[in-house]
Design an enzyme around this catalytic site. Structure first.
Site, PDB file in Angstrom:
ATOM      1  N   ARG A   1      -0.978   0.138   4.115  1.00  0.00           N
ATOM      2  CA  ARG A   1      -2.399   0.467   3.930  1.00  0.00           C
ATOM      3  C   ARG A   1      -3.287  -0.528   4.677  1.00  0.00           C
ATOM      4  O   ARG A   1      -4.298  -0.143   5.269  1.00  0.00           O
ATOM      5  CB  ARG A   1      -2.754   0.478   2.434  1.00  0.00           C
ATOM      6  CG  ARG A   1      -2.281   1.744   1.740  1.00  0.00           C
ATOM      7  CD  ARG A   1      -2.231   1.585   0.255  1.00  0.00           C
ATOM      8  NE  ARG A   1      -3.533   1.423  -0.344  1.00  0.00           N
ATOM      9  CZ  ARG A   1      -3.751   0.804  -1.512  1.00  0.00           C
ATOM     10  NH1 ARG A   1      -2.763   0.269  -2.182  1.00  0.00           N
ATOM     11  NH2 ARG A   1      -4.967   0.729  -1.994  1.00  0.00           N
TER      12      ARG A   1
ATOM     13  N   ARG B   1     -13.163   7.085   6.491  1.00  0.00           N
ATOM     14  CA  ARG B   1     -12.109   6.120   6.778  1.00  0.00           C
ATOM     15  C   ARG B   1     -11.635   6.201   8.222  1.00  0.00           C
ATOM     16  O   ARG B   1     -10.763   5.432   8.630  1.00  0.00           O
ATOM     17  CB  ARG B   1     -10.920   6.425   5.874  1.00  0.00           C
ATOM     18  CG  ARG B   1     -10.611   5.301   4.878  1.00  0.00           C
ATOM     19  CD  ARG B   1      -9.554   5.811   3.975  1.00  0.00           C
ATOM     20  NE  ARG B   1      -8.834   4.878   3.232  1.00  0.00           N
ATOM     21  CZ  ARG B   1      -8.957   4.710   1.914  1.00  0.00           C
ATOM     22  NH1 ARG B   1      -9.890   5.344   1.250  1.00  0.00           N
ATOM     23  NH2 ARG B   1      -8.157   3.903   1.280  1.00  0.00           N
TER      24      ARG B   1
ATOM     25  N   ARG C   1      -3.752  -5.380  -9.743  1.00  0.00           N
ATOM     26  CA  ARG C   1      -4.632  -4.301 -10.207  1.00  0.00           C
ATOM     27  C   ARG C   1      -3.866  -3.348 -11.133  1.00  0.00           C
ATOM     28  O   ARG C   1      -2.691  -3.050 -10.908  1.00  0.00           O
ATOM     29  CB  ARG C   1      -5.160  -3.515  -9.002  1.00  0.00           C
ATOM     30  CG  ARG C   1      -6.014  -2.317  -9.390  1.00  0.00           C
ATOM     31  CD  ARG C   1      -6.991  -1.940  -8.321  1.00  0.00           C
ATOM     32  NE  ARG C   1      -6.352  -1.319  -7.178  1.00  0.00           N
ATOM     33  CZ  ARG C   1      -7.013  -1.022  -6.048  1.00  0.00           C
ATOM     34  NH1 ARG C   1      -8.299  -1.295  -5.939  1.00  0.00           N
ATOM     35  NH2 ARG C   1      -6.383  -0.469  -5.042  1.00  0.00           N
TER      36      ARG C   1
ATOM     37  N   LYS D   1     -14.202  -2.110  -3.463  1.00  0.00           N
ATOM     38  CA  LYS D   1     -15.076  -0.930  -3.338  1.00  0.00           C
ATOM     39  C   LYS D   1     -15.196  -0.166  -4.665  1.00  0.00           C
ATOM     40  O   LYS D   1     -16.295   0.190  -5.075  1.00  0.00           O
ATOM     41  CB  LYS D   1     -14.560   0.025  -2.245  1.00  0.00           C
ATOM     42  CG  LYS D   1     -14.484  -0.587  -0.859  1.00  0.00           C
ATOM     43  CD  LYS D   1     -14.076   0.436   0.197  1.00  0.00           C
ATOM     44  CE  LYS D   1     -12.696   1.017   0.018  1.00  0.00           C
ATOM     45  NZ  LYS D   1     -11.587   0.045   0.184  1.00  0.00           N
TER      46      LYS D   1
ATOM     47  N   ARG E   1      -0.530   1.638  -9.412  1.00  0.00           N
ATOM     48  CA  ARG E   1      -0.508   2.857  -8.599  1.00  0.00           C
ATOM     49  C   ARG E   1       0.758   2.928  -7.757  1.00  0.00           C
ATOM     50  O   ARG E   1       1.334   1.903  -7.397  1.00  0.00           O
ATOM     51  CB  ARG E   1      -1.742   2.881  -7.674  1.00  0.00           C
ATOM     52  CG  ARG E   1      -3.004   3.252  -8.395  1.00  0.00           C
ATOM     53  CD  ARG E   1      -4.269   2.981  -7.613  1.00  0.00           C
ATOM     54  NE  ARG E   1      -4.205   3.159  -6.179  1.00  0.00           N
ATOM     55  CZ  ARG E   1      -5.243   3.009  -5.368  1.00  0.00           C
ATOM     56  NH1 ARG E   1      -6.435   2.699  -5.857  1.00  0.00           N
ATOM     57  NH2 ARG E   1      -5.125   3.170  -4.078  1.00  0.00           N
TER      58      ARG E   1
HETATM   59  P1  AMP Z   1      -8.034   4.526  -2.203  1.00  0.00           P
HETATM   60  O1  AMP Z   1      -8.041   4.767  -3.665  1.00  0.00           O
HETATM   61  O2  AMP Z   1      -9.391   4.631  -1.581  1.00  0.00           O
HETATM   62  O3  AMP Z   1      -7.308   3.256  -1.822  1.00  0.00           O
HETATM   63  O4  AMP Z   1      -7.200   5.737  -1.544  1.00  0.00           O
HETATM   64  C1  AMP Z   1      -5.837   5.935  -1.866  1.00  0.00           C
HETATM   65  C2  AMP Z   1      -5.184   6.794  -0.802  1.00  0.00           C
HETATM   66  O5  AMP Z   1      -5.825   8.070  -0.736  1.00  0.00           O
HETATM   67  C3  AMP Z   1      -5.254   6.249   0.609  1.00  0.00           C
HETATM   68  O6  AMP Z   1      -4.240   5.295   0.900  1.00  0.00           O
HETATM   69  C4  AMP Z   1      -5.083   7.537   1.430  1.00  0.00           C
HETATM   70  O7  AMP Z   1      -3.739   7.973   1.410  1.00  0.00           O
HETATM   71  C5  AMP Z   1      -5.888   8.543   0.609  1.00  0.00           C
HETATM   72  N1  AMP Z   1      -7.319   8.579   1.023  1.00  0.00           N
HETATM   73  C6  AMP Z   1      -8.400   8.211   0.274  1.00  0.00           C
HETATM   74  N2  AMP Z   1      -9.538   8.394   0.954  1.00  0.00           N
HETATM   75  C7  AMP Z   1      -9.185   8.869   2.169  1.00  0.00           C
HETATM   76  C8  AMP Z   1      -9.917   9.234   3.344  1.00  0.00           C
HETATM   77  N3  AMP Z   1     -11.257   9.145   3.404  1.00  0.00           N
HETATM   78  N4  AMP Z   1      -9.217   9.678   4.424  1.00  0.00           N
HETATM   79  C9  AMP Z   1      -7.869   9.793   4.384  1.00  0.00           C
HETATM   80  N5  AMP Z   1      -7.114   9.454   3.316  1.00  0.00           N
HETATM   81  C10 AMP Z   1      -7.760   8.993   2.209  1.00  0.00           C
END
Ligand code: AMP
Length: 215
Positions: A173, A88, A127, A13, A162
């Protein structure tokens, strides 16, 4: 364009959002990037979000909706937006629908990015992300490495793995994705907004999405 990118962690994404943004100036908006910046800067939002993020859990819907309402009201979003990592949950998807109705804009579609589980796991463990909160460029040590000294090619800050890319957090996740986010595929299908894209090579996926936008 006004597009939601849906897909498991590691489905591509972030990379695809940034490439699509170069196409027509739509802004890529990643809730993950916004939250990581807030954690780094030690803001109230960051303090509230950190624990959830480190373990790979979702940050509460109310916090996410506050961030996204403010972000989508900013003038740069008038050109269009590419949502990466939001919505999400079904709750967030319904709230997004209400918010877009208030703003009198409509989504073009939701692009569901599909990739086999072994590719997803490989992408997540290889990554590297730029640690500069204003950059957060994404690299992959196998096929798109940062500079030899590990620095970002764009802003020269260090890249890093990360905190949520440990084996345990990745497993959590993916589990959370299947429980809470995968139901959005059915939700957007019912809304007549779902399009599926194979996400193996980013440039190919981006071309397919651009074709669908222009169709
Ligand atoms: P990502 O970079 O999209 O993988 O997001 C990293 C982390 O941020 C996720 O594992 C969640 O803890 C939090 N997060 C990101 N977007 C959301 C969302 N829309 N709703 C809830 N938690 C989020």
């Amino acid at each position: 364009m006004r597009v939601v990118l849906l897909g498991a962690p590691g489905a591509g994404k972030g990379t695809i959002a940034k490439l699509l943004a170069e196409f027509d100036g739509s802004v890529p908006i990643s809730t993950g990037d916004i939250l990581r910046s807030a954690v780094k800067e030690g803001t109230d939002l960051g303090k509230k979000a950190k624990e959830f993020m480190d373990s790979g859990d979702l940050v509460p819907d109310s916090l996410i909706m506050e961030i996204m309402e403010a972000r989508l009201r900013k003038p740069d979003c008038r050109k269009g937006f590419i949502l990466d990592g939001f919505p999400r949950t079904i709750f967030q998807a319904r709230e997004l629908k209400n918010l877009l109705a208030k703003l009198s804009v409509k989504l073009d579609f939701t692009a569901n990015l599909e990739a086999p589980r072994d590719i997803i796991l490989d992408r997540l463990t290889t990554r590297r992300t730029c640690c500069n909160p204003d950059c957060q460029a994404i690299y992959n040590i196998k096929n798109n490495p940062p500079q030899e000294d590990g620095a970002c090619k764009l802003c020269h800050h260090q890249t890093m793995q990360r905190d949520d890319e440990t084996e345990e957090a990745i497993a959590n996740r993916l589990e959370i994705y299947h429980q809470k986010t995968a139901p959005l595929i059915g939700y957007y299908e019912k809304e007549g907004l779902l399009k599926n894209f194979l996400s193996l090579v980013a440039d190919d996926t981006v071309s397919e999405i651009k074709k669908a936008i222009s169709a």
